[in-house]
Design a protein around this motif. Structure first.
Motif, PDB file in Angstrom:
ATOM      1  N   GLY A   1      38.082  49.584  24.583  1.00 26.09           N
ATOM      2  CA  GLY A   1      37.379  50.562  23.761  1.00 26.09           C
ATOM      3  C   GLY A   1      38.238  51.112  22.643  1.00 26.09           C
ATOM      4  N   ALA A   2      39.453  50.575  22.480  1.00 27.34           N
ATOM      5  CA  ALA A   2      40.336  51.074  21.425  1.00 27.34           C
ATOM      6  C   ALA A   2      39.872  50.585  20.057  1.00 27.34           C
ATOM      7  N   GLY A   3      39.109  49.499  20.063  1.00 23.21           N
ATOM      8  CA  GLY A   3      38.613  48.961  18.791  1.00 23.21           C
ATOM      9  C   GLY A   3      39.207  47.607  18.433  1.00 23.21           C
ATOM     10  N   LYS A   4      39.929  46.993  19.368  1.00 22.30           N
ATOM     11  CA  LYS A   4      40.557  45.689  19.075  1.00 22.30           C
ATOM     12  C   LYS A   4      39.514  44.612  18.807  1.00 22.30           C
ATOM     13  N   THR A   5      38.590  44.468  19.755  1.00 26.21           N
ATOM     14  CA  THR A   5      37.609  43.390  19.620  1.00 26.21           C
ATOM     15  C   THR A   5      36.667  43.657  18.449  1.00 26.21           C
ATOM     16  N   THR A   6      36.320  44.917  18.234  1.00 25.62           N
ATOM     17  CA  THR A   6      35.477  45.249  17.079  1.00 25.62           C
ATOM     18  C   THR A   6      36.198  44.881  15.787  1.00 25.62           C
ATOM     19  N   THR A   7      37.495  45.178  15.720  1.00 23.27           N
ATOM     20  CA  THR A   7      38.273  44.824  14.536  1.00 23.27           C
ATOM     21  C   THR A   7      38.250  43.316  14.318  1.00 23.27           C
ATOM     22  N   ILE A   8      38.519  42.574  15.400  1.00 23.89           N
ATOM     23  CA  ILE A   8      38.512  41.115  15.293  1.00 23.89           C
ATOM     24  C   ILE A   8      37.133  40.621  14.874  1.00 23.89           C
ATOM     25  N   ASN A   9      36.091  41.150  15.503  1.00 22.94           N
ATOM     26  CA  ASN A   9      34.741  40.704  15.160  1.00 22.94           C
ATOM     27  C   ASN A   9      34.397  40.952  13.695  1.00 22.94           C
ATOM     28  N   MET A  10      34.953  42.012  13.129  1.00 20.41           N
ATOM     29  CA  MET A  10      34.729  42.237  11.696  1.00 20.41           C
ATOM     30  C   MET A  10      35.510  41.221  10.878  1.00 20.41           C
ATOM     31  N   LEU A  11      36.756  40.965  11.268  1.00 20.52           N
ATOM     32  CA  LEU A  11      37.586  40.031  10.500  1.00 20.52           C
ATOM     33  C   LEU A  11      37.047  38.604  10.565  1.00 20.52           C
ATOM     34  N   ILE A  12      36.402  38.251  11.688  1.00 23.96           N
ATOM     35  CA  ILE A  12      35.843  36.899  11.775  1.00 23.96           C
ATOM     36  C   ILE A  12      34.397  36.873  11.263  1.00 23.96           C
ATOM     37  N   THR A  13      33.951  37.950  10.683  1.00 23.39           N
ATOM     38  CA  THR A  13      32.626  38.105  10.034  1.00 23.39           C
ATOM     39  C   THR A  13      31.453  37.962  10.992  1.00 23.39           C
ATOM     40  N   ARG A  14      31.711  38.271  12.264  1.00 23.89           N
ATOM     41  CA  ARG A  14      30.603  38.227  13.207  1.00 23.89           C
ATOM     42  C   ARG A  14      29.795  39.519  13.115  1.00 23.89           C
ATOM     43  N   ILE A  15      30.479  40.616  12.793  1.00 23.88           N
ATOM     44  CA  ILE A  15      29.746  41.850  12.531  1.00 23.88           C
ATOM     45  C   ILE A  15      30.218  42.420  11.194  1.00 23.88           C
ATOM     46  N   ALA A  16      29.374  43.220  10.564  1.00 25.06           N
ATOM     47  CA  ALA A  16      29.709  43.751   9.244  1.00 25.06           C
ATOM     48  C   ALA A  16      30.318  45.140   9.379  1.00 25.06           C
ATOM     49  N   PRO A  17      31.356  45.431   8.576  1.00 24.70           N
ATOM     50  CA  PRO A  17      31.926  46.775   8.628  1.00 24.70           C
ATOM     51  C   PRO A  17      30.950  47.793   8.027  1.00 24.70           C
ATOM     52  N   THR A  18      31.092  49.062   8.433  1.00 25.62           N
ATOM     53  CA  THR A  18      30.254  50.089   7.819  1.00 25.62           C
ATOM     54  C   THR A  18      31.036  50.852   6.752  1.00 25.62           C
ATOM     55  N   GLY A  19      32.344  50.594   6.671  1.00 26.29           N
ATOM     56  CA  GLY A  19      33.135  51.252   5.633  1.00 26.29           C
ATOM     57  C   GLY A  19      34.447  50.519   5.421  1.00 26.29           C
ATOM     58  N   GLY A  20      35.067  50.741   4.274  1.00 32.41           N
ATOM     59  CA  GLY A  20      36.350  50.115   3.979  1.00 32.41           C
ATOM     60  C   GLY A  20      36.191  48.655   3.604  1.00 32.41           C
ATOM     61  N   THR A  21      37.332  48.006   3.340  1.00 40.14           N
ATOM     62  CA  THR A  21      37.273  46.599   2.966  1.00 40.14           C
ATOM     63  C   THR A  21      38.342  45.832   3.729  1.00 40.14           C
ATOM     64  N   ALA A  22      38.171  44.525   3.735  1.00 35.28           N
ATOM     65  CA  ALA A  22      39.200  43.669   4.319  1.00 35.28           C
ATOM     66  C   ALA A  22      39.139  42.319   3.634  1.00 35.28           C
ATOM     67  N   THR A  23      40.301  41.715   3.458  1.00 36.29           N
ATOM     68  CA  THR A  23      40.330  40.352   2.949  1.00 36.29           C
ATOM     69  C   THR A  23      41.038  39.474   3.966  1.00 36.29           C
ATOM     70  N   VAL A  24      40.501  38.279   4.127  1.00 35.89           N
ATOM     71  CA  VAL A  24      41.105  37.281   5.007  1.00 35.89           C
ATOM     72  C   VAL A  24      41.351  36.047   4.149  1.00 35.89           C
ATOM     73  N   GLY A  25      42.602  35.666   4.024  1.00 29.44           N
ATOM     74  CA  GLY A  25      42.963  34.529   3.174  1.00 29.44           C
ATOM     75  C   GLY A  25      42.533  34.743   1.731  1.00 29.44           C
ATOM     76  N   GLY A  26      42.464  35.990   1.318  1.00 30.23           N
ATOM     77  CA  GLY A  26      42.098  36.300  -0.056  1.00 30.23           C
ATOM     78  C   GLY A  26      40.601  36.503  -0.270  1.00 30.23           C
ATOM     79  N   PHE A  27      39.794  36.212   0.774  1.00 27.17           N
ATOM     80  CA  PHE A  27      38.345  36.368   0.617  1.00 27.17           C
ATOM     81  C   PHE A  27      37.871  37.666   1.266  1.00 27.17           C
ATOM     82  N   ASP A  28      36.960  38.327   0.587  1.00 27.84           N
ATOM     83  CA  ASP A  28      36.405  39.562   1.115  1.00 27.84           C
ATOM     84  C   ASP A  28      35.476  39.244   2.293  1.00 27.84           C
ATOM     85  N   ILE A  29      35.676  39.941   3.415  1.00 26.93           N
ATOM     86  CA  ILE A  29      34.893  39.587   4.609  1.00 26.93           C
ATOM     87  C   ILE A  29      33.411  39.887   4.458  1.00 26.93           C
ATOM     88  N   ALA A  30      33.069  40.864   3.637  1.00 22.09           N
ATOM     89  CA  ALA A  30      31.656  41.210   3.488  1.00 22.09           C
ATOM     90  C   ALA A  30      30.990  40.339   2.429  1.00 22.09           C
TER      91      ALA A  30
END
Lengths: 267, 332
Positions: free
Chosen positions: B42-71
């Protein structure tokens, strides 16, 4: 990178490799035609009036082959969605969703594979209907055109119902919910249609409702070509309307499936 | 080679408008490293990973993976990454090789190339002999290994490993660690690893972030984090209260606290240096010791220090059930 090919191959492998699933699928049409052909034989209830209630068919089996084929397509197609729930429960869905494949491919692979599964059932059913005593008779011949009408109708019915039930399944996590829905509507869809009985034998309100059931359209189209062989222009118009109706419905549902699934499918 | 490959800026995920699973998370992961994410359930590890692998969409902030925006460019991200989720994802009714081939096709890897990759990977995790058996006949450890290489068939630049050894026995876990190290060395992928097992992160990760309540509490190499605790702990139990009081006066202790009846906990900078002095002190004052233990800090202590609770307390419940289910599935 759509993923449709490998996912469909996977479904078919699972079907062929599961002996019980595979064999029951293939035996089912023989059971159905033998049992339904006897159980619902309306000529027994109205001796002497046979040709009028059968719309010109030489016997009841010939009359209901179109109905049984359609119902079988319907029943197989309705279960297309259950695999989606299994995939979600057992894990593969997580893999699919993190892959760069089109999400609608996940659902379309189930739809296409259920259509493929229906094809050998169609062949077996026709052969069985032909072989049983007092079975299917092609009074006016059986041409490649009859085969095309028959195949088109069944494929469209299968597409229609497998897409409806797949979309339902993408929103469900519990297997029992989908079984419940299937059981709720399967027999009504079969009996509130012209699959087994002619409109003249049904209560007027029932016959009216059945007019709008795609199961009726398919059953009637197949029946028309099997009983009459070569059709007149007006009969062709009628068959064209039934098949056209099925095609439009299938097209709309496929489009809707693609749109809904792309947005809605999840773990 | 040492550019940033993953960067998150105030990444946030709020469920149903109220449950904040991840809150203003900032991470910077460098290419080629093994990066650990540690934290309780419940610390948010899996949620973080799920956002980075684009399985779920973030509700705020941004992230790039390999230079590409996850959203904005989730498809490009998905092509670049490999994922080994917590749960088994292989199809039990297909063979190991068929599963690998199917996933290769998801990424449009040419057939010959895919066959070659699959052979190499099967060899890497010693699954060559089981490759043409149905996955339902695999043991739990074999399934985990298969999952590991399924995530690698398309030669991703980044591999997400979510709890790779959850539910495995100790020997199989150590074996998995070797495979992970081997993969990182040979294939030169960036690996993002989450784990409850802090010794796992200690063993594998070059850097680690401790996450709790959806926030990063601290980031550093495991060695840095342990050093940041400033010291080893020596616990001494003596025969009587008087002796216990006396030992508290020992020089060069960083911190001295009571730890039960006639027991004193002494924090020192380095136990290896301080222990001789303590033993001399004991013999000088003719104290009689009943028990003496030395604890060098592990990431568990670091975790305790920063989250205020032990990670072990967090295990159990749903998680254990999930493991049991997975294992049963694997055995059937």
């Amino acid at each position: 990178m759509s993923g449709l090919g490998p996912l469909t191959v996977r479904e078919l492998k699972k079907w062929v490799r599961n002996p019980i699933f595979f064999v029951t699928n293939l035996i089912q049409p023989i059971f159905w035609i033998a049992l339904f052909g006897s159980a619902f034989d309306i000529t027994r209830f109205f001796p002497g009036a046979s040709t009028s209630v059968l719309g010109g068919a030489p016997n009841y089996i010939t009359y209901i082959v179109g109905g049984v084929l359609t119902t079988m397509g319907l029943f197989t197609a309705m279960f297309a969605g259950t695999q989606i729930i299994f995939d979600r429960r057992l894990g593969p869905m997580g893999r699919f969703l993190s892959s760069p494949i089109r999400r609608s491919s996940i659902v379309f692979s189930k739809i296409i594979s259920s259509v493929v599964r229906i094809m050998p059932q169609v062949v077996i059913l026709i052969v069985a209907a032909y072989l049983i005593p007092n079975g299917l008779k092609f009074v006016h011949g059986f041409t490649i055109i009859d085969v095309l009408v028959l195949a088109t109708a069944i494929v469209l019915v299968a597409f229609i119902f497998s897409s409806i039930f797949s979309v339902i399944a993408t929103r469900m996590t519990n297997m029992n919910s989908i079984f419940g829905i299937v059981n709720l509507v399967n027999l009504p869809l079969m009996f509130v249609s012209y699959a087994m009985f002619s409109p003249s034998m049904m209560a007027p309100w029932l016959a009216n409702v059945a007019k709008y059931n795609p199961v009726s359209w398919s059953a009637e189209a197949i029946r028309m070509v099997i009983i009459n062989g070569s059709l007149t222009a007006s009969q062709w118009t009628q068959v064209g309307q039934w098949l056209g109706g099925l095609a439009i419905l299938a097209g709309v549902l496929m489009l809707l499936t693609a749109i809904l699934v792309e947005k809605e499918i999840r773990d | 080679m040492n550019g940033t490959i993953i960067e998150t800026k105030n990444l946030t995920k709020v469920y149903n408008g109220k449950i904040k699973a991840v809150s203003d998370l900032n991470l910077e992961i460098k290419e080629g490293e093994i990066y650990g994410l540690a934290g309780p359930n419940g610390a948010g590890k899996t949620t973080t990973i799920n956002m980075l692998i684009t399985r779920i969409a973030p509700t705020g902030g941004t992230a790039t993976v390999g230079g590409f925006d996850i959203a904005k460019n989730s498809l490009a991200v998905r092509k670049l990454i490999g994922v080994v989720p917590q749960d088994f994802t292989a199809d039990e009714d297909l063979t190991g090789r068929e599963n690998l081939m199917m996933v290769s096709q998801f990424y449009d890897v040419p057939r010959a190339k895919a066959q070659e990759n699959i052979r190499t990977l099967l060899k890497l995790v010693d699954l060559e002999e089981a490759a043409d058996r149905y996955v339902r006949t695999y043991s739990g450890g074999m399934r985990k290994r298969l999952e590991l290489i399924i995530g690698l068939v398309h030669e991703p630049r980044i591999l997400f490993l979510d709890e790779p050894t959850l539910g495995l026995d100790v020997q199989t876990r150590m074996q998995m660690w070797n495979y992970v190290k081997e993969i990182q060395k040979r294939l030169n992928v960036t690996i993002i690893l989450t784990s409850h097992y802090l010794e796992e992160i200690d063993e594998l990760a070059a850097r680690v972030s401790i996450i709790d309540h959806g926030k990063v509490l601290i980031t550093g190499s495991p060695a840095e984090l342990k050093t940041s605790l400033k010291g080893d702990i020596i616990t001494i139990t003596l025969s009587d209260q008087q002796s216990a009081e006396l030992i508290k006066t020992i020089p060069d202790a960083v911190e001295v606290t009571d730890a039960g009846q006639n027991t004193v906990k002494i924090k020192v900078v380095n136990a290896d240096d301080s222990l001789p002095a303590i033993i001399n002190f004991i013999s000088q004052h003719k104290l009689s010791t009943i028990k003496l233990t030395v604890v060098k800090p592990t990431l568990d202590e670091v975790f305790l220090e920063y989250t205020g609770r032990s990670i072990r307390e967090e295990e159990g419940g749903m998680d254990r059930m999930k493991v049991a289910m997975n294992m049963r599935r694997a055995r059937r």
